[in-house]
Scaffold this active site. Structure first.
Site, mmCIF file in Angstrom:
data_model
loop_
_atom_site.group_PDB
_atom_site.id
_atom_site.type_symbol
_atom_site.label_atom_id
_atom_site.label_comp_id
_atom_site.label_asym_id
_atom_site.label_seq_id
_atom_site.Cartn_x
_atom_site.Cartn_y
_atom_site.Cartn_z
ATOM 1 N N GLU A 193 46.228 34.094 48.830
ATOM 2 C CA GLU A 193 46.071 34.499 47.467
ATOM 3 C C GLU A 193 46.684 33.764 46.463
ATOM 4 O O GLU A 193 47.401 34.061 45.765
ATOM 5 C CB GLU A 193 46.627 36.012 47.474
ATOM 6 C CG GLU A 193 45.957 36.841 48.377
ATOM 7 C CD GLU A 193 46.162 38.415 47.910
ATOM 8 O OE1 GLU A 193 47.042 38.531 47.078
ATOM 9 O OE2 GLU A 193 45.302 39.335 48.491
ATOM 10 N N GLU A 317 41.728 40.107 54.432
ATOM 11 C CA GLU A 317 42.285 41.442 54.015
ATOM 12 C C GLU A 317 41.223 42.142 53.584
ATOM 13 O O GLU A 317 40.588 42.030 52.538
ATOM 14 C CB GLU A 317 43.451 41.132 52.894
ATOM 15 C CG GLU A 317 44.614 40.403 53.365
ATOM 16 C CD GLU A 317 45.882 40.289 52.339
ATOM 17 O OE1 GLU A 317 45.830 41.049 51.536
ATOM 18 O OE2 GLU A 317 46.348 39.389 52.393
#
Length: 514
Positions: A193, A317
């Site tokens: 991320e 995710e």
């Protein structure tokens, strides 16, 4: 019986087949793509009680363990055939310095877990403990490296520590810490991320850094690294375009990640995991189906720059994100898991299977005690969630051949909005058995589903299983009988190369055929 109802006219049978509202056409002889078992992967972060109390209790614990790792959790995860496990994060990965988690545990430095609850991390669960866990699970480790606050040297040395058999400082250090042979870890995330908690970078800035870090992560021996670049957040198509255009796909990275969480309301107020009405149930189904559009659009960009399909899309995710359970630490992300979560799991797995030409791995968040968990623990007790039983059911698709399918179905309508009522995957295993999984998202109405198996002349029903519950918010909890589990299913009728499956409302069904 079915044939007695249509006795007196074969044409009536043909007409029924042609007009059935809920119909799945499976082309049993046209399968080309393999559904990678790694699509059924999992994710475990240093977050709440996922690691500590979830997997790790220490060798001196009264909870039965092997080398500090809970026996009951390992046994349960092996039962669903866990293929891989991603660690140590998540946001935690980009503040984690791996050398803090090796050597004698009583000598390891501590740190503050600034992302998740502000608690002290004592680093007692580190590289050796994680790889021991993967060994017990018989699964592939997926390690996410620190690109955010780390250095290329730090990441390079971690790979060397894990994989080098040469005479070198990192090899000597590994041996001094009790591991003689290299582990040969294949899967390696180059940051996490990076558009957010991993550094708040722009796409181009990350692409440049990823190429730099990737340059210094080397192959050792016969092991070839499979590097996963940090891909886009949800529908950030510019990020995907930038990475595929400027990131050296296939060279600097072999996979690119995608993150998407199903959030019923807003990120500030996501809604209860167990106390929800049909409107919230419908909204959840509608939002999780957005994954189809995301996969399709991102894959289109990947195909533009990588027509040879060298780079895998890694959805590392995904899952439902609800509000934490009342009375628990808001930074620990502990939530219950209902039949609604099981439906979300089946829909997403069907979508990953559908796009398995590109989707080569996925990791539900997270395995134990966090978000859409497979397992909940409380001291020495353990609960298997409804999502767990969907993953157990879907084992039949691991490394099977995807059979192209077309679905015609009713809509599930709430007020003035609608979604398709059915979701499905059909596959053929190495032994020739055909498996069909079907989900009926409609919480009120059963569906009689006609499955036409083209490319074969005659079928026989072998076995079936079902996951359902009395209510959309049925769940399993400590100290009570399971409300949702995997049970036998027999409501299947076979006629030649077709079968009818009567799907109860709010259910997931698997049918095995010869």
């Amino acid at each position: 019986m079915y044939f007695k109802k249509i006795l007196g006219g074969f044409l009536v049978l043909v007409s029924f087949f042609a007009t059935a509202q809920n119909k799945i056409v499976v082309n049993t002889d046209l399968g080309k793509e393999t559904i990678s078992k790694d699509i059924y992967g999992h994710f475990s972060e240093h977050l709440g009680h996922c690691i500590y109390g979830g997997y790790w209790v220490g060798e001196d614990s009264n909870i039965p363990n092997t080398n500090g790792i809970r026996n009951d959790v390992v046994e349960a995860l092996k039962e669903i055939g866990i293929p891989n496990l991603r660690w140590p994060g998540g946001c935690f990965a980009d503040e984690y310095h791996w050398m803090d988690g090796i050597g004698p545990r009583d000598e390891r430095p501590t740190m503050i877990n600034t992302h998740w609850g502000g608690v002290t991390e004592d680093n007692s669960f580190g590289t050796h403990e994680f790889l021991e866990l993967c060994s017990q699970l018989d699964c592939e480790p997926v390690i996410c490296g620190n690109l955010g606050s780390g250095t290329p040297q730090e990441m390079s040395q971690w790979v060397e520590y894990l994989n080098s058999g040469n005479v070198s400082p990192m090899t000597d250090l590994r041996k001094a810490n009790g591991r003689e042979e290299p582990w040969g870890v294949k899967y390696w995330g180059v940051g996490n991320e990076s558009w957010g908690c991993g550094g708040n970078m722009t796409a181009q800035f990350y692409a440049d850094n990823m190429r730099r870090f990737s340059t210094f992560t080397k192959n050792y021996g016969e092991n070839r690294l499979y590097k996963v670049a940090c891909g886009p957040n949800v529908d950030d198509y510019n990020w995907m375009e930038t990475l595929m255009k400027n990131g050296n796909p296939g060279g600097s990275f072999q996979g690119i990640s995608l993150h998407y969480y199903t959030v019923c309301h807003t990120w500030r107020q996501k809604g209860s995991a167990t106390q929800f009405d049909e409107k919230e149930y419908f909204t959840t189904m509608d939002k999780t189906l957005f994954m189809d559009e995301l996969l399709r659009n991102h894959i289109t960009i990947m195909d533009k720059y990588d027509p040879r399909n060298r780079v895998g899309l890694i959805v590392d995710e995904w899952g439902n994100w609800h509000d934490v359970e009342p009375g628990t630490n808001p930074g620990f992300l502990y939530q219950q898991n209902t039949l609604r979560d099981a439906m979300v799991a089946s829909v997403n797995l069907d979508l990953f299977n559908k796009y398995c030409r590109r989707v080569k791995m996925a990791n539900i968040a997270q395995t134990v005690n966090v978000l859409q968990a497979m397992i909940l623990t409380q001291d020495g007790e353990m609960v298997k969630t409804p999502s767990y039983y969907v993953f157990k059911m879907y084992k039949v698709h691991h490394d099977a051949t995807l059979l192209p399918s077309d679905v015609t179905c009713d809509n599930y309508t709430y007020e003035e909005e609608s979604v398709p009522a059915l979701s499905t995957t059909a596959s053929k295993a190495a032994d020739g058995k055909i498996h069909i999984t079907i989900s009926n998202l409609d919480p009120h109405n059963s569906k009689e589903v006609l499955c036409e198996m083209r490319g074969t002349e005659k079928l026989s029903f072998v076995t079936g299983s079902i996951v359902t519950g009395d209510k959309i918010n049925s769940y399993n909890d400590f100290g009570k009988k399971e409300e949702v589990s995997l049970k036998e299913f027999k409501d299947v009728k076979v006629n030649g190369n077709s079968l009818t499956v009567k799907m109860p409302a709010k259910s997931v069904v698997m049918v095995e055929l010869n």
